[in-house]
Write a protein that holds these residues in place. Structure first.
Motif, short mmCIF file in Angstrom:
data_model
loop_
_atom_site.label_atom_id
_atom_site.label_comp_id
_atom_site.label_asym_id
_atom_site.label_seq_id
_atom_site.Cartn_x
_atom_site.Cartn_y
_atom_site.Cartn_z
N VAL A 35 0.86 -1.18 0.00
CA VAL A 35 0.00 0.00 0.00
C VAL A 35 0.89 1.22 0.00
O VAL A 35 2.09 1.15 0.31
N ILE A 36 0.31 2.31 -0.34
CA ILE A 36 1.08 3.55 -0.37
C ILE A 36 1.45 3.95 1.04
O ILE A 36 0.63 3.92 1.96
N THR A 37 2.71 4.29 1.20
CA THR A 37 3.17 4.68 2.55
C THR A 37 2.68 6.08 2.89
O THR A 37 2.28 6.85 2.02
N SER A 38 2.75 6.35 4.15
CA SER A 38 2.36 7.67 4.62
C SER A 38 3.31 8.08 5.73
O SER A 38 4.07 7.27 6.26
N ASP B 405 -9.18 1.11 3.44
CA ASP B 405 -9.65 0.21 2.39
C ASP B 405 -8.49 -0.46 1.67
O ASP B 405 -8.54 -1.64 1.33
N ASP B 406 -7.44 0.30 1.41
CA ASP B 406 -6.35 -0.29 0.63
C ASP B 406 -5.63 -1.36 1.42
O ASP B 406 -5.22 -2.39 0.87
N VAL B 407 -5.51 -1.18 2.71
CA VAL B 407 -4.87 -2.20 3.54
C VAL B 407 -5.74 -3.45 3.59
O VAL B 407 -5.26 -4.57 3.40
N ALA B 408 -6.99 -3.24 3.82
CA ALA B 408 -7.89 -4.40 3.89
C ALA B 408 -7.92 -5.13 2.56
O ALA B 408 -7.91 -6.36 2.52
N ASP B 409 -7.91 -4.38 1.48
CA ASP B 409 -7.93 -4.99 0.16
C ASP B 409 -6.66 -5.79 -0.06
O ASP B 409 -6.69 -6.91 -0.58
N ALA B 410 -5.54 -5.24 0.35
CA ALA B 410 -4.28 -5.95 0.16
C ALA B 410 -4.24 -7.24 0.95
O ALA B 410 -3.80 -8.28 0.45
N PRO B 464 -6.20 -0.59 -10.34
CA PRO B 464 -5.42 0.09 -9.32
C PRO B 464 -3.99 -0.42 -9.32
O PRO B 464 -3.71 -1.53 -9.76
N ALA B 465 -3.11 0.43 -8.79
CA ALA B 465 -1.69 0.05 -8.76
C ALA B 465 -1.47 -1.20 -7.97
O ALA B 465 -0.61 -2.01 -8.27
N SER B 466 -2.25 -1.37 -6.92
CA SER B 466 -2.05 -2.55 -6.09
C SER B 466 -2.42 -3.82 -6.83
O SER B 466 -1.91 -4.89 -6.53
N TRP B 467 -3.29 -3.74 -7.79
CA TRP B 467 -3.65 -4.93 -8.55
C TRP B 467 -2.58 -5.30 -9.56
O TRP B 467 -2.45 -6.45 -9.96
N SER B 468 -1.82 -4.31 -10.03
CA SER B 468 -0.91 -4.57 -11.12
C SER B 468 0.17 -5.58 -10.75
O SER B 468 0.72 -6.22 -11.61
N SER B 469 0.46 -5.70 -9.47
CA SER B 469 1.51 -6.64 -9.07
C SER B 469 0.94 -7.94 -8.56
O SER B 469 1.63 -8.73 -7.96
N PHE B 470 -0.29 -8.17 -8.80
CA PHE B 470 -0.94 -9.35 -8.23
C PHE B 470 -1.23 -10.36 -9.33
O PHE B 470 -1.84 -10.03 -10.35
#
Lengths: 183, 528
Positions: A35-38, B405-410, B464-470
């Motif tokens: 995830v994107i860092t913050s 959401d992004d963490v949960a999705d990951a 999404p960017a997170s999907w591109s590496s999956f």
């Protein structure tokens, strides 16, 4: 006989190169829970692992396979390492030699890791080419004499693959030595 | 008995400095230091000189001049080895600081080291205390340079060292047995709070209203209702400390016109309110309907009441006293009309009330518009304010899930991918196909072919960017397939530990070794 599976846990402090190492050998796209860092972390890198990385490798024409699990580097996820280290064949601890600011945390993590570890461990010293310097750093972090130390440049996939080979050789040595003791 | 120690002291609010003016027995000096909770160093002018270090009057370390360093003494005692001392000590110039010994080297046995240090100290002090008389110099807040002070005052970070397996787990059966609780925790209610909802049954038929039966006589067979603290009095005979609200109700379908004020009333107020001898107080204050308590806002001894214009008796005295008051004031004839905000008064039942969450003070603030009106037939009409559930973020529309959401999705994607064991195939699935990973529990419980994940085509660019590496798992990577394959492998192949695997000297062990060699060879061929 086919179907053998070897599981490697790749752990270490934040931004040490764990995900890069897994990506260097994984035949499947690494399941990267980035995830994107913050906050302060965003100054180090743009994405970070929040759950785990997962990579695989399978021998061609064989069912022998290798699974690589990468833990998040942040201290708040350290519990995951404790969970996973009991169910893998070998543990690789990655530390960035040039990120000296992480060495104190790395030492704490490494000593916590080795305290009750029942499987072999390999310390991969990233951004380091000198075996002696790598061993010295590993020792300063708390590695024992018996731990294998591998200098590497994980930005290079070939170097990452060499580290994995060293990890597997360490595992092979441990298996054979244990077998000899039993015999 | 000599009491004049010869020691004078000056004490400030922050330090307890000691000034010793003449020689005196060592024990006396130590005793004075203990009584004054002295923190720092006391140097006894003996030959050789002896130095004691104290924290709040307790000597934590003492040594003679010329003694080996603490680290060396621990080495000699066999409690440390060279490697442990090297790892555990922080050397700054000539100083060997051991304060972080246990943090830096987890293999050091803390208890043994601490006990040994205490023994060193006790042996020296017991030898000197009763036999030596010496001049002493005290220096407040000077500690031993080895940092040993840190061992005795810094708490051990036990949480860091606790294996995850040592954490106690909840017994799931205990949770499963719980009924569906209301949104608000029942813990919000005081243990002493009991509410009795007495319903008059002699209502006029022409009103055609639903009857709310809120009473302790709710059938115990209904676990939802029977365990609801709103409707069940745990003690059928309330003690004098119990708070009892008797309320007669009937319900009519009337459009809501919220207008309710609320106020905080303490139990002491209730005591005064419930005094049957003060009729004026009764008349003025016995008009409260219990809404809820919120321990985030209200202290334990406080309760929140809706202000209702009625003659309800609110009391924390025993039932018989309540009865006396009620009969005295003729409250048995009191009737209410209650309208819920959704206008579904006729559908209201005790079970439904059991699911209703307790109101919080925020709820009351937001909905302080209910009002009580006197009806034409002499009864009262009560309009229940709308209930607003607020999870604390000020926005009642959002849920309480604080995970981004992004963490949960990951995390979901990682778990889904591992569940389907992507090692089955070395090929990378095309990224223009996305697996719609749904966490349907039925998928894990059945091996039905229709439990396959749904595949749908998507546009690659907007992903999404997170999907591109999956790497999406294929249909052959289902957990069922992996499990089926696993059944054909020796049980020890998945044992996890190399040592455990190596312990098995059966035929499978050689297979595992040879498989590992093949794996290494394969990786090395890639190197070339």
């Amino acid at each position: 006989m086919s179907g053998q599976t070897f599981k490697i846990l790749v752990t270490g402090p934040y931004a040490a190169g764990k995900t890069s190492m897994i990506q260097s050998v994984s035949q499947t796209q690494v399941v990267s829970t980035d995830v994107i860092t913050s906050g302060e972390e965003s100054e180090v890198k743009s994405h970070t692992t929040v759950a785990m990385d997962f990579g695989t490798y399978q021998v061609a024409g064989d069912d022998t396979r290798m699974l690589l699990f990468g833990t998040p580097g942040q201290a708040r996820f350290r519990f995951m390492t404790n969970i996973m280290k009991g169910d893998v064949d070998i543990v690789a601890f990655v530390v960035d030699a040039e990120a000296t600011a992480t060495h104190a945390v790395a030492g704490v993590e490494l000593r916590a890791l080795l305290r009750d570890l029942r499987v072999p461990a390999v310390i991969a010293v990233n951004r380091c080419d000198d075996a002696d310097a790598a061993r010295q750093l590993a020792r300063s972090l708390g590695a024992l004499d018996g731990e294998a130390v591998v200098p590497c440049q994980l930005i290079d996939p070939d170097s990452g693959r060499e580290v994995v080979v060293e990890i597997l050789l360490t595992l092979l040595t441990a298996m054979e030595s244990t077998k000899a003791e039993v015999a | 008995m000599m009491h004049n120690s010869g020691m004078t002291s000056t004490t400030t609010s922050h330090t307890r400095a000691l000034v010793i003016t003449e020689p005196q027995p060592v024990w006396m000096t130590l005793n004075e230091a203990r009584e004054r909770a002295f923190t720092g160093e006391i140097v006894f002018e003996l030959d050789p000189e002896v130095v004691a270090y104290l924290d709040y009057g307790v000597v934590y370390y003492a040594e003679r001049a010329g003694d080996p360093s603490l680290g060396q003494r621990l080495l000699e005692a066999g409690l440390l080895d060279d490697a442990q001392l090297r790892r555990g000590a922080v050397r700054v110039g000539e100083v060997e600081h051991l304060g972080r010994l246990f943090d830096r080297d987890g293999s050091v046995e803390r208890d043994a080291v601490v006990v040994a240090t205490e023994r060193f100290t006790e042996e020296l002090l017991s030898e000197l205390a009763n036999s030596a008389t010496a001049m002493a110099h005290a220096t407040a807040y000077r500690h031993h340079p080895s940092g040993v002070h840190r061992w005795f005052v810094a708490p051990a970070d036990g949480a860091m060292n606790t294996p995850i397996g040592d954490v106690a787990h909840l017994d799931p059966s205990a949770v499963d047995e719980l009924p569906g609780l209301p949104v608000g925790s029942s813990e919000l209610l005081s243990d002493e709070l009991h509410i009795e909802w007495d319903m008059r049954l002699d209502l006029d038929d022409e009103l055609d209203v639903g009857i709310i039966e809120f009473s302790s006589e709710v059938p115990a067979a209904d676990p939802l209702t029977a365990t609801d603290p709103l409707t069940v009095a745990e003690d059928p005979v309330p003690s004098t400390d119990d708070f009892v609200l008797d309320m007669d109700l009937y319900v009519d379908d009337v459009a809501p016109e919220p207008a309710v004020a609320h106020e905080l009333v303490t139990e002491s107020d209730l005591d005064a309110d419930a005094d049957p001898e003060t009729d004026s107080d009764l008349q003025a204050d016995a008009d409260h309907a219990v809404a809820s308590t919120d321990d985030d806002v209200v202290a334990d001894d406080e309760m929140i009441f809706l202000s209702v214009e009625s003659e309800l008796v609110v009391s924390d005295v025993a039932d018989d006293e309540d009865s006396d008051v009620e009969s005295e004031r003729g409250l048995d004839d009191l009737e209410f009309e209650v309208t819920w905000p959704d206008g579904s008064a006729a559908e209201m039942a005790a079970d439904e009330s059991a699911h209703r969450s307790p109101m919080t003070t925020d709820d009351l603030e937001a909905s302080a518009d209910a009002q009580i009106e006197e009806t034409d037939d002499g009864g009262f009409h009560f309009e229940m304010p709308p209930l607003v559930i607020d999870d604390g973020d000020g926005d009642p529309t959002t849920s309480g899930d604080a995970v981004p959401d992004d963490v949960a999705d990951a995390v979901r994607r990682a778990l889904a991918a591992i569940e389907t064991a992507t090692a089955q195939s070395a090929s990378v699935a095309p990224l223009d196909a996305r697996i719609d990973v749904s966490f349907d529990t039925d998928e894990h419980e059945t091996a039905e072919p229709e439990a396959e994940p749904r595949v749908e085509s998507i546009e690659p660019d907007p992903a999404p960017a997170s999907w591109s590496s999956f790497a999406p798992p294929t249909l052959d990577m289902r957990a069922e397939m992996v499990y089926a394959q696993a059944e054909t492998v020796e049980a020890d192949a998945f044992a996890g530990s190399a040592l455990a695997a190596a312990d098995d000297s059966g035929p499978g062990d050689g297979d595992r070794t040879s498989a590992l060699k093949r794996l290494i060879g394969s990786l090395r061929r890639k190197d070339r």
